[in-house]
Design an enzyme around this catalytic site. Structure first.
Site, PDB file in Angstrom:
ATOM      1  N   MET A  43       0.850  -1.195   0.000  1.00  0.00           N
ATOM      2  CA  MET A  43       0.000   0.000   0.000  1.00  0.00           C
ATOM      3  C   MET A  43       0.884   1.243   0.000  1.00  0.00           C
ATOM      4  O   MET A  43       0.447   2.335   0.395  1.00  0.00           O
ATOM      5  CB  MET A  43      -0.931  -0.006   1.218  1.00  0.00           C
ATOM      6  N   HIS A  47       9.140   1.061   3.278  1.00  0.00           N
ATOM      7  CA  HIS A  47      10.216   1.148   4.273  1.00  0.00           C
ATOM      8  C   HIS A  47      11.143  -0.051   4.097  1.00  0.00           C
ATOM      9  O   HIS A  47      10.991  -0.836   3.144  1.00  0.00           O
ATOM     10  CB  HIS A  47       9.634   1.227   5.689  1.00  0.00           C
ATOM     11  N   GLU A  48      12.063  -0.204   5.032  1.00  0.00           N
ATOM     12  CA  GLU A  48      13.064  -1.262   4.926  1.00  0.00           C
ATOM     13  C   GLU A  48      12.411  -2.656   4.831  1.00  0.00           C
ATOM     14  O   GLU A  48      12.943  -3.546   4.172  1.00  0.00           O
ATOM     15  CB  GLU A  48      14.008  -1.166   6.131  1.00  0.00           C
ATOM     16  N   HIS A  50       9.660  -3.383   3.255  1.00  0.00           N
ATOM     17  CA  HIS A  50       9.289  -3.573   1.844  1.00  0.00           C
ATOM     18  C   HIS A  50      10.537  -3.829   0.997  1.00  0.00           C
ATOM     19  O   HIS A  50      10.519  -4.630   0.060  1.00  0.00           O
ATOM     20  CB  HIS A  50       8.558  -2.340   1.307  1.00  0.00           C
ATOM     21  N   GLY A 162       4.981  -9.885   4.045  1.00  0.00           N
ATOM     22  CA  GLY A 162       5.731  -9.872   5.298  1.00  0.00           C
ATOM     23  C   GLY A 162       5.049 -10.696   6.388  1.00  0.00           C
ATOM     24  O   GLY A 162       3.818 -10.733   6.477  1.00  0.00           O
ATOM     25  N   GLU A 163       5.870 -11.324   7.229  1.00  0.00           N
ATOM     26  CA  GLU A 163       5.334 -12.063   8.376  1.00  0.00           C
ATOM     27  C   GLU A 163       4.807 -11.109   9.453  1.00  0.00           C
ATOM     28  O   GLU A 163       4.142 -11.524  10.379  1.00  0.00           O
ATOM     29  CB  GLU A 163       6.421 -12.957   8.985  1.00  0.00           C
ATOM     30  N   GLN A 168      -2.649 -12.156   7.892  1.00  0.00           N
ATOM     31  CA  GLN A 168      -2.857 -11.871   6.460  1.00  0.00           C
ATOM     32  C   GLN A 168      -2.136 -12.913   5.601  1.00  0.00           C
ATOM     33  O   GLN A 168      -2.686 -13.451   4.637  1.00  0.00           O
ATOM     34  CB  GLN A 168      -2.347 -10.465   6.157  1.00  0.00           C
TER      35      GLN A 168
HETATM   36  O1  PAF Z   1      -0.009  -5.711   3.575  1.00  0.00           O
HETATM   37  C1  PAF Z   1      -0.450  -4.796   2.839  1.00  0.00           C
HETATM   38  O2  PAF Z   1       0.221  -3.803   2.584  1.00  0.00           O
HETATM   39  C2  PAF Z   1      -1.843  -4.920   2.259  1.00  0.00           C
HETATM   40  O3  PAF Z   1      -2.715  -5.525   3.147  1.00  0.00           O
HETATM   41  C3  PAF Z   1      -1.859  -5.632   0.894  1.00  0.00           C
HETATM   42  C4  PAF Z   1      -1.423  -7.077   1.024  1.00  0.00           C
HETATM   43  C5  PAF Z   1      -0.968  -4.902  -0.080  1.00  0.00           C
HETATM   44  C6  PAF Z   1      -3.282  -5.624   0.321  1.00  0.00           C
HETATM   45  O4  PAF Z   1      -3.765  -4.335   0.174  1.00  0.00           O
END
Ligand code: PAF
Length: 291
Positions: A43, A47-48, A50, A162-163, A168
């Site tokens: 979204m 940051h690090e 990602h 990410g964990e 999710q």
């Molecule tokens: O983890 C996230 O940033 C969001 O939930 C995702 C997986 C991109 C879905 O919008």
């Protein structure tokens, strides 16, 4: 090898695609030419953590093209949540993608993703109503719907999550199994600040004096994991005791579950998960535990 695409693709350069109609032919042409597409859905406010997802994506064996999607998905925000104030530093995000060697960025707007609104959605299984789902009703329907759409649009072979958002990750893996998506879902360990705080785009909401308090979540999880040989009650008790040291933290849940987020196990692998509010910020974290 020359890859013909309808939209833009230039090897080694970042190209930005703003609609499903722009990116879908590109990734399909790349796959047709023998390339692998690795997707990192985000979204934005990169940051690090990602960067770590992108690095994992780029290390996918084979001639891999890395795609990052940046889309603040309204469907996964509840009423009164932070949809409007969610950070959107677009230029900085594109710079991160450039620095990390991303070649494709998918940057749709809300009407590109939901031209007719969001009428048809994914219904999460039972776990979708628990933990995060109990505090944020409808959240996982929103997450799974947008991830399903991203998988259809970008058609990646592999996708990285990410964990940090452990529930999710579990639910996306389950959706992929249950609905036969031809995508491998890979979880990447949480990246933390030196004080232990798990990196999150929402950490931007924290005041400087709140940061050490926020790191208490990780200390609590570590305290629980440290006594795992003494069983589940000891794990929860140790974590609870650390959380209680910080009255500013309003704990929403602290739970020990099996790795698929089913029942609390007595022995073997488990996951300890916590969520709390600190002022205007909601924090979540988790840790693997061996009972
Ligand atoms: O983890 C996230 O940033 C969001 O939930 C995702 C997986 C991109 C879905 O919008």
């Amino acid at each position: 090898m020359t890859v013909r695409t309808q939209g833009g693709y230039a090897a080694g350069q970042l190209t930005v695609h703003r609609s499903p109609a722009e990116i879908a032919p590109v990734t399909r042409a790349l796959r047709g030419a023998g390339r692998k597409v690795a997707l990192v859905p985000t979204m934005g406010a990169l940051h690090e953590g990602h960067r770590e997802l992108i690095r994992h994506a780029r290390r996918t064996p084979g001639a891999t093209v890395t795609a990052v999607s940046i889309f603040v998905n309204p469907l996964q925000f509840g009423a009164g949540e932070d949809l409007d104030r969610y950070p959107r530093p677009l230029e900085a995000d594109l710079q991160v993608c450039r620095e990390e060697g991303v070649e494709l960025v998918f940057l749709p707007g809300v009407t590109d993703m939901y031209p007719d609104g969001a009428d048809t959605t994914i219904v999460p299984g039972r776990v979708g109503d628990e933990l995060e789902g109990a505090v944020r009703p409808g959240h996982f329907a929103g997450v799974l719907t947008v991830v399903a759409k991203l998988f259809h649009i970008v058609a990646p072979e592999v996708a990285f999550f990410g964990e940090k958002d452990y529930q999710q990750l579990v639910m996306i893996k389950k959706m992929v199994r249950d609905l036969d998506f031809p995508v491998s879902v890979v979880g990447v360990p949480t990246v933390r600040e030196p004080g232990g705080l798990a990196l999150s785009s929402r950490n931007a909401y924290l005041a400087p004096e709140e940061r050490p308090v926020a790191a208490t979540l990780q200390r609590a999880l570590a305290a629980g994991a440290a006594v795992s040989a003494r069983g589940p009650e000891a794990v929860l008790g140790a974590a609870r005791a650390v959380l209680a040291e910080e009255p500013e933290l309003q704990v929403q849940y602290l739970e020990l579950r099996d790795p698929d987020l089913g029942r609390r196990p007595q022995t073997g692998r488990a996951r300890l998960l916590v969520a709390a509010r600190l002022g205007r910020t909601r924090l979540i974290d988790n840790i693997a535990v061996q009972l």
